[in-house]
Structure formats: C-alpha cells, structure tokens
Write a protein that holds these residues in place. Sequence first.
Motif, PDB file in Angstrom:
ATOM      1  N   PRO A 172       0.824  -1.224   0.000  1.00 46.55           N
ATOM      2  CA  PRO A 172       0.000   0.000   0.000  1.00 46.55           C
ATOM      3  C   PRO A 172       0.856   1.272   0.000  1.00 46.55           C
ATOM      4  N   VAL A 173       2.001   1.231   0.690  1.00 46.16           N
ATOM      5  CA  VAL A 173       2.883   2.395   0.751  1.00 46.16           C
ATOM      6  C   VAL A 173       3.531   2.620  -0.610  1.00 46.16           C
ATOM      7  N   LEU A 174       3.949   1.540  -1.253  1.00 42.20           N
ATOM      8  CA  LEU A 174       4.531   1.666  -2.601  1.00 42.20           C
ATOM      9  C   LEU A 174       3.511   2.244  -3.583  1.00 42.20           C
ATOM     10  N   ALA A 175       2.285   1.791  -3.486  1.00 44.05           N
ATOM     11  CA  ALA A 175       1.239   2.300  -4.374  1.00 44.05           C
ATOM     12  C   ALA A 175       0.990   3.787  -4.117  1.00 44.05           C
ATOM     13  N   TYR A 176       1.005   4.178  -2.873  1.00 46.69           N
ATOM     14  CA  TYR A 176       0.771   5.586  -2.530  1.00 46.69           C
ATOM     15  C   TYR A 176       1.857   6.492  -3.104  1.00 46.69           C
ATOM     16  N   TYR A 177       3.105   6.134  -2.855  1.00 47.50           N
ATOM     17  CA  TYR A 177       4.202   7.002  -3.291  1.00 47.50           C
ATOM     18  C   TYR A 177       4.461   6.943  -4.795  1.00 47.50           C
TER      19      TYR A 177
END
Length: 173
Positions: free
Chosen positions: A162-167
């Motif tokens: 989820p963090v990779l998708a956000y950034y």
Amino acid sequence: SLNLVQDMNEPLFYYFNILLKIWPLLLAGFLIYGHSCWINVKKGDFNYLKLGLVLLSWILIFLIYLTTVPHKEFRYIFPAVLPLFILFSHSADFIFQKIKKKNHILLWGLIIIIIIILIQPRIEYTREQGFIDYSKSDEMLVTDYLKSIDYEGIIYSNDRWPVLAYYSGLKII
C-alpha cells in the motif's frame, strides 16, 4: 492479484506473546485490581466486580477474536488497551481512596516521577531528531528511483505494497 491480508504472518498466540513482554506492568495492575475486588467482595459490594467483568470480557473476547485472524500486526491490539486503562484506573482510584489525604501529594509525586522516567527516551529522541522526521523510508527511495528513470510499468510486491502504491502511483501486484 494475491490478497496478502489472508496470508499467515505470525503464530496463533502472537498477541498473548506481546502481552507477556509487558507482563510485569500487567501483573501489577491485575494484582491491584484483584486486591481491590477481594476487599469489596468481603464488604458485600459486588458492583465493583460488574465493571471489571465487563472490561475483562471485552479484553478476552477481543484477544480470542484476534487469534483467529491470520494476518497479525502489533497495532491491532490497541482496542484492547482501552479497557485495560479503564480497569487499572479503577484500581488506582481504589488505592487513592485507601491512602490518607496527606499522602496523596506523595503518591502524585511518585506517579509524576514514573511518567517522566517513562517518557524520557522520547524526549531525548525529539531533542536529537526534532519534531519532524525528514528521513526517507525504503518505499520512498524506491519510488524516487522509479520516477527518476520514468518507469511506467507494474510493481510486483509482497510487502508494504500500500505504501509503494501511494508514493509511486503505479499499479501494484
């Protein structure tokens, strides 16, 4: 895509093991609560037990539920902290009622000293690092690199997706 939330990542009794790490604090709270219950039951006051049974049931039912969830994280246990605080605050009230009024200042002084000792590491960290953390996480570094090479594809990830998708703003599988 794989639904990673259904993957088993921790043992069945993960949350009970976490509680064992803070066992001395929990044990002290439960001993004080048990002592206060014993004294109230001897007086014939069972109302004191009602709140405790509700709170203990809340904690136990929630922990049993959490053991059935395959994906476990430390933060999931926080809803069980609220009834613990209420229970232990109830016990602290019992202690204040039993101590003479002139000793309340000493008890409050002791509580303040304990709180200062407990928050001292955070004060030191804040003094060294400041209030804003400017460091970049691994996910931020990876997405900065992907943006620097104009990557437009798909990211395959089994961790922190989820963090990779956000950034990155890219599709994550």
